[in-house]
Design an enzyme around this catalytic site. Structure first.
Site, PDB file in Angstrom:
ATOM      1  N   SER A  28       0.839  -1.212   0.000  1.00 17.69           N
ATOM      2  CA  SER A  28       0.000   0.000   0.000  1.00 17.69           C
ATOM      3  C   SER A  28       0.867   1.252   0.000  1.00 17.69           C
ATOM      4  CB  SER A  28      -0.892  -0.013   1.238  1.00 17.69           C
ATOM      5  OG  SER A  28      -1.701  -1.159   1.205  1.00 17.69           O
ATOM      6  N   GLY A  85       5.998  -0.757  -0.886  1.00 13.99           N
ATOM      7  CA  GLY A  85       6.759   0.435  -0.504  1.00 13.99           C
ATOM      8  C   GLY A  85       7.355   0.247   0.883  1.00 13.99           C
ATOM      9  N   GLY A 100       1.215   3.763   6.412  1.00 13.72           N
ATOM     10  CA  GLY A 100      -0.149   3.772   5.883  1.00 13.72           C
ATOM     11  C   GLY A 100      -1.066   2.812   6.629  1.00 13.72           C
ATOM     12  N   GLU A 106       0.414  -6.386   4.748  1.00 12.05           N
ATOM     13  CA  GLU A 106       1.623  -6.340   3.911  1.00 12.05           C
ATOM     14  C   GLU A 106       2.598  -7.440   4.332  1.00 12.05           C
ATOM     15  OE1 GLU A 106       1.827  -1.604   2.733  1.00 12.05           O
ATOM     16  OE2 GLU A 106       2.554  -2.219   4.686  1.00 12.05           O
ATOM     17  N   LYS A 124      13.958   7.341   1.810  1.00 10.87           N
ATOM     18  CA  LYS A 124      13.650   6.226   2.714  1.00 10.87           C
ATOM     19  C   LYS A 124      14.902   5.491   3.208  1.00 10.87           C
ATOM     20  CE  LYS A 124       9.311   7.054   1.844  1.00 10.87           C
ATOM     21  NZ  LYS A 124       8.420   6.171   1.200  1.00 10.87           N
TER      22      LYS A 124
HETATM   23  C1  5RP Z   1       1.868   1.196   4.465  1.00  2.88           C
HETATM   24  C2  5RP Z   1       3.322   1.158   4.204  1.00  2.88           C
HETATM   25  C3  5RP Z   1       3.824   1.873   2.997  1.00  2.88           C
HETATM   26  O1  5RP Z   1       4.455   0.957   2.167  1.00  2.88           O
HETATM   27  C4  5RP Z   1       4.799   2.927   3.426  1.00  2.88           C
HETATM   28  O2  5RP Z   1       4.155   3.796   4.358  1.00  2.88           O
HETATM   29  C5  5RP Z   1       5.345   3.720   2.248  1.00  2.88           C
HETATM   30  O3  5RP Z   1       4.369   4.561   1.742  1.00  2.88           O
HETATM   31  P1  5RP Z   1       4.662   5.621   0.602  1.00  2.88           P
HETATM   32  O4  5RP Z   1       4.941   4.853  -0.642  1.00  2.88           O
HETATM   33  O5  5RP Z   1       3.389   6.425   0.526  1.00  2.88           O
HETATM   34  O6  5RP Z   1       5.831   6.461   1.042  1.00  2.88           O
HETATM   35  O7  5RP Z   1       4.093   0.557   4.912  1.00  2.88           O
HETATM   36  O8  5RP Z   1       1.562   0.459   5.627  1.00  2.88           O
END
Ligand code: 5RP
Length: 231
Positions: A28, A85, A100, A106, A124
């Site tokens: 997500s 992600g 998220g 996940e 990241k």
């Molecule tokens: C959701 C996650 C997402 O993979 C993580 O927050 C990265 O999000 P984004 O691509 O919006 O930076 O772990 O639980």
């Protein structure tokens, strides 16, 4: 430097793992939105027979909107590939996830996958998991105060609240709460802390993903860096 361009580059690089006949798990977040868009275009262009499994309602809606065939995860015991992600990535491919609030689903998809591929922008990258963010943890609402008390051994715990659209705590797709743990000291062996947190009754899952990712594509504005276990 635009992180949207960097996210899209990472997503584009991961497309090479997609081949005909696969079932693909989808993580997500905003980077995954780029991947889903690119995946739908590749499927259309190459006339591929690919099905997907969604890790959240957000990504289910996104995939359905792009015309992807979305499978019911209840019917699956394995997927060929999961693309996901991350909020933090260290040089050993350990991850921090849960920004998220989709970390449990996940992690289940990651465990079900023959290959687990991470896509992320350059912001990241960290030298140590927990460097930039607190640790997201999904906990059951039942007995939540007791669970938080036990988690407080490791540091300060905050219940995550909605930033808009709803008043009160974030409720996950599993009907649980998300708390963010601000570790009071640095831990070098992050997999040990992952296990110790996971061992607490009331904890559903922890956002530390140690030893799960096979490869990561890190996007920059003008190139993509590949992290794998051969480095
Ligand atoms: C959701 C996650 C997402 O993979 C993580 O927050 C990265 O999000 P984004 O691509 O919006 O930076 O772990 O639980």
């Amino acid at each position: 430097m635009g992180t949207e361009i960097a996210k899209r580059r990472a997503a584009e690089a991961a497309l090479k793992h997609v081949v005909d006949g696969q079932i693909i798990g989808l993580g997500s977040g905003t980077t995954m939105k780029h991947f889903i868009d690119l995946l739908s275009k590749k499927i259309e262009r190459k006339k591929l027979n690919v099905e997907v499994a969604a890790s959240s309602f957000q990504v289910y809606l996104e995939a359905a909107r792009k015309g992807l065939k979305v499978l019911d995860v209840y019917s699956l015991s394995e997927v060929d590939l999961t693309i996901d992600g991350a909020d933090e990535i260290d040089s050993s491919l350990n991850l921090l996830k849960g920004g998220g609030a989709a970390l449990t689903r996940e992690k289940i998809l990651a465990e079900m996958s023959k290959k687990y591929v991470i896509i992320a922008d350059y912001t990241k990258l960290v030298t140590r998991i927990g460097e930039k963010h607190p640790i997201p943890i999904e906990i059951l609402p039942f007995g939540w105060k007791g669970t938080i008390k036990r988690l407080s051994r490791f540091g300060r715990v905050e219940v995550r609240n909605c930033k808009g659209g709803k008043v009160g705590p974030v409720i996950t797709d599993n009907g649980n709460l998300i708390v963010d743990l601000h570790l009071e000291r640095e831990y070098v062996e992050i997999e040990k802390i992952e296990r110790r947190i996971k061992n607490i009754v009331g904890v559903v899952e922890v956002g530390i993903f140690s030893g799960l990712a096979d490869i990561a594509y890190i996007g920059y504005e003008d190139h993509v860096e590949i992290l794998n276990h051969n480095r």
